[in-house]
Scaffold this active site. Structure first.
Site, short mmCIF file in Angstrom:
data_model
loop_
_atom_site.label_atom_id
_atom_site.label_comp_id
_atom_site.label_asym_id
_atom_site.label_seq_id
_atom_site.Cartn_x
_atom_site.Cartn_y
_atom_site.Cartn_z
CD GLU A 44 29.14 -39.11 2.78
OE1 GLU A 44 29.50 -38.14 3.65
OE2 GLU A 44 28.22 -39.70 2.86
NE ARG A 269 35.62 -28.21 7.58
CZ ARG A 269 35.32 -28.82 6.69
NH1 ARG A 269 34.66 -28.22 5.39
NH2 ARG A 269 35.10 -29.98 6.75
CE LYS A 279 31.18 -33.37 0.69
NZ LYS A 279 31.81 -34.53 0.24
P1 ATP Z 1 30.80 -31.59 4.47
O1 ATP Z 1 30.81 -30.45 3.83
O2 ATP Z 1 29.60 -32.39 4.52
O3 ATP Z 1 31.41 -31.37 5.95
P2 ATP Z 1 33.40 -32.59 3.80
O4 ATP Z 1 33.53 -31.37 3.08
O5 ATP Z 1 34.14 -32.65 4.89
O6 ATP Z 1 32.01 -32.59 3.87
P3 ATP Z 1 34.41 -35.00 2.84
O7 ATP Z 1 34.04 -35.65 1.43
O8 ATP Z 1 34.24 -35.94 3.86
O9 ATP Z 1 33.24 -33.65 2.83
O10 ATP Z 1 35.78 -34.37 2.63
C1 ATP Z 1 36.88 -34.91 2.08
C2 ATP Z 1 38.36 -34.67 2.64
O11 ATP Z 1 38.19 -33.28 2.33
C3 ATP Z 1 38.21 -34.78 4.10
O12 ATP Z 1 39.54 -35.33 4.45
C4 ATP Z 1 37.93 -33.38 4.57
O13 ATP Z 1 38.63 -32.97 5.90
C5 ATP Z 1 38.69 -32.45 3.56
N1 ATP Z 1 37.94 -31.37 3.44
C6 ATP Z 1 36.64 -30.78 3.43
N2 ATP Z 1 36.44 -29.61 3.14
C7 ATP Z 1 37.60 -28.86 3.37
C8 ATP Z 1 38.15 -27.58 3.65
N3 ATP Z 1 37.27 -26.67 3.41
N4 ATP Z 1 39.30 -27.24 3.82
C9 ATP Z 1 40.26 -28.34 3.55
N5 ATP Z 1 39.85 -29.76 3.56
C10 ATP Z 1 38.71 -30.06 3.50
#
Ligand code: ATP
Ligand code: MG
Length: 563
Positions: A44, A269, A279
């Site tokens: 996003e 994650r 974020k």
């Molecule tokens: P927020 O921090 O607001 O939850 P987000 O980090 O999930 O947001 P996205 O832009 O939706 O933000 O993430 C894009 C992709 O990265 C998604 O498929 C998410 O699952 C993956 N992702 C996000 N954070 C991690 C992480 N810490 N480790 C592995 N994958 C991640």
């Protein structure tokens, strides 16, 4: 676009790895996807990418590459209030820098809004979606709990005609924010709360960074995401564990629509200690000026790590090292530092730089003489060659390399003691000069001409070797040293996380001295300051007049050894 060629026979590199690879290998054996493998990374655009995203990118892109499949970069730009073009641009830049190739497969979920709208009409016509008048609070209040079923909305029984009509009016902008939603008609008593008539569309009267004012209804993540995957013919939709409970909904939407149906797979994650990865929190650090922007070298963002001097090779290696798991864990940041040291050790040019200078005068060295001494650029790689460094009567050494009353086992310079100057001579400390406060400000030393490195005739041996720069030719620079951004390991569950910011996470030394060869250093180059760590020029603050170096990482894992 070329056809995908999958023999169905996993190669060696695709057999190893992790449970996702196992699933894919099975799918290939059963020919589930006609030999296709197609993954995506769906950020996003509401912030910059961090190292967790890097892991997800490496995983998804790595799968596409290992199985000769395809990879899409797709912006999940479904929420106009938090998204910005700046984030889109930075995400593309970071993904490319990581080495990801998406060719022409750069997509935006918002480009599918019309198609999603038509799918929604399809569900209304099937009697599987309805317009609901409850506001957000009322919907929350009637959702029930883990132990109690929810309450059905009175609008659940609206006729298909009325729903179609109201939905059209929603789209036309005839209702205010929050006045109506479109909900899926599933089961208010489902044990899975995500299936209790979830919202598909909300009314949001805001300008979208890509679609302008074309829309005032916006799809929720749960409704949109499976459609995006389906439209792009993704085979394996890989996401993080928090979506596990959403998978039944993902499947429900695609089953009800009867359209192409990717498989959602969840993995844990990445969480790193001593930092934050959400974020929302990173945005707060930026907005409230706790750090110098998203690319502050202390941030766990890809742009921050890049500015700090991390290489994309090291980030990819780290992603591989941490692996893919089914359970959440906290990864030690020293693992990341291990990856970068490993990479830079092979390719960083060695130079001499003195961070906190102490002047020494070689009393028996001729006043005007300057010798050019030969130094090795990288002992790990002979092809990187040699260079000359100037040596003269007045030099600077590191303050910490001299101790007046040394502890046992100190092998560097002490009063009356001897030490080797790297690539030069053995010197002896004859006299210590102090200022009125009793602080050591200068050392008078003598050098032994028979001990020149490489060519000397003396058999003299000393235990310590220290680095130095020649006073006249040394270049004054600013050096920035970084420490952990937070003082505690695990911040995830702490409301007061900002209280744990490390006040010493940045130390600026504005009068360090480096050997003259560094005058030609370039942004993006990795350099080892011997004994002091790996450094790079700061892409933001460094100028022709004043070079500014960031320390990427120290040479040893000083943290683990301190514990
Ligand atoms: P927020 O921090 O607001 O939850 P987000 O980090 O999930 O947001 P996205 O832009 O939706 O933000 O993430 C894009 C992709 O990265 C998604 O498929 C998410 O699952 C993956 N992702 C996000 N954070 C991690 C992480 N810490 N480790 C592995 N994958 C991640
Ligand atoms: Mg997310």
């Amino acid at each position: 676009m070329s056809e995908q060629h999958n023999t169905g026979l996993p190669s060696e590199s695709t057999k190893k790895k992790n449970f996702i690879y196992e699933i894919i290998n099975e799918d290939l054996e059963t020919n589930k996807w006609n030999g296709n493998i197609h993954t995506r990374f769906p950020p996003e655009p509401n912030g910059y990418l961090h190292i967790g995203h890097a892991k997800s990118i490496c995983l998804n892109y790595g799968i596409a590459k290992d199985f000769q499949g395809k990879f899409n970069l797709r912006f999940d730009d479904t929420n106009p209030s938090k998204e910005e073009q700046e984030y889109v641009d930075s995400i593309i830049e970071d993904a490319k820098w990581l080495g990801v190739e998406f060719e022409d497969r750069l997509f935006f979920a918002s480009d599918y809004f019309e198609q999603m709208y038509q799918f929604a009409i399809g569900l209304i016509k099937k009697g599987k979606a309805y317009v609901c008048d409850l506001n957000a609070d009322e919907i929350r209040a009637t959702r029930g709990t883990l132990t109690e079923p929810g309450e059905e909305s009175a609008d659940r029984s609206r006729s298909i005609e009325e729903n179609l009509d109201l939905f059209q009016h929603m789209r036309n902008g005839e209702f205010k924010n929050g006045e109506k939603t479109l909900r899926a008609k599933i089961d208010m008593a489902s044990p899975n709360i995500n299936l209790r008539d979830p919202i598909m569309y909300r009314i949001v009267h805001e300008t979208h960074q890509r679609q302008g004012n074309a829309w005032c209804i916006y799809p929720t993540y749960d409704w949109a995401h499976g459609l995006e995957d389906s439209i792009e013919k993704i085979t394996h939709s890989i996401c993080t564990l928090e979506f596990e409970n959403h998978r039944p909904l993902y499947d429900w939407f695609l089953n009800e629509l009867g359209i192409y149906h990717p498989q959602q797979i969840e993995f844990a994650r990445l969480n790193l200690n001593y930092t934050v990865m959400s974020k929302r929190k990173l945005l707060q650090l930026v907005k409230e000026n706790y750090v110098d922007g998203w690319d502050d070298p202390r941030m766990p963002t890809i742009s921050g790590l890049r500015r700090r001097g991390y290489s994309s090779e090291a980030l990819r290696d780290f992603a591989e090292t941490v692996g893919v798991a089914k359970r959440d864990a906290l990864t030690d940041i020293s693992l990341l530092e291990f990856s970068i040291r490993n990479d830079l050790n092979k390719r960083a040019q060695r130079v001499m730089a003195v961070l906190r200078p102490l002047k020494i005068v070689l009393t028996n060295y001729p006043e005007d003489k300057v010798e050019e001494l030969e130094a090795v650029n990288n002992p790990e790689d002979a092809a990187m060659g040699k260079r000359n460094i100037p040596f003269s009567r007045e030099l600077f050494i590191e303050q910490t390399d001299f101790i007046e009353n040394p502890p046992k086992g100190f092998h560097r310079l002490v009063p009356g003691g001897e030490v080797r100057l790297r690539y030069a001579y053995i010197i002896k400390c004859d006299k210590v000069i102090k200022n009125e406060n009793g602080e050591v400000v200068e050392l008078r030393c003598s050098f032994d001409p028979e001990t020149k490195s490489g060519t000397g005739t003396s058999a003299k041996k000393v235990k310590g070797t220290i680095h130095w720069v020649s006073a006249l030719q040394a270049v004054p620079v600013e050096v920035r040293l970084y420490d952990r951004l937070f003082t505690i390991e695990n911040l995830a569950s702490d409301e007061n996380w900002l209280n744990f910011l490390n006040p010493h996470s940045l130390e600026i030394i504005d009068d360090a001295l480096v050997e003259p060869s560094l005058q030609n250093a370039k942004i993006g180059e990795h350099i080892q300051f011997e004994r002091n760590g790996y450094f790079c020029l700061d892409s933001k603050f460094s100028t022709q007049e004043k070079l500014v170096f960031n320390r990427t990482v120290t040479l040893k894992d000083s943290w683990t050894s301190k514990k």
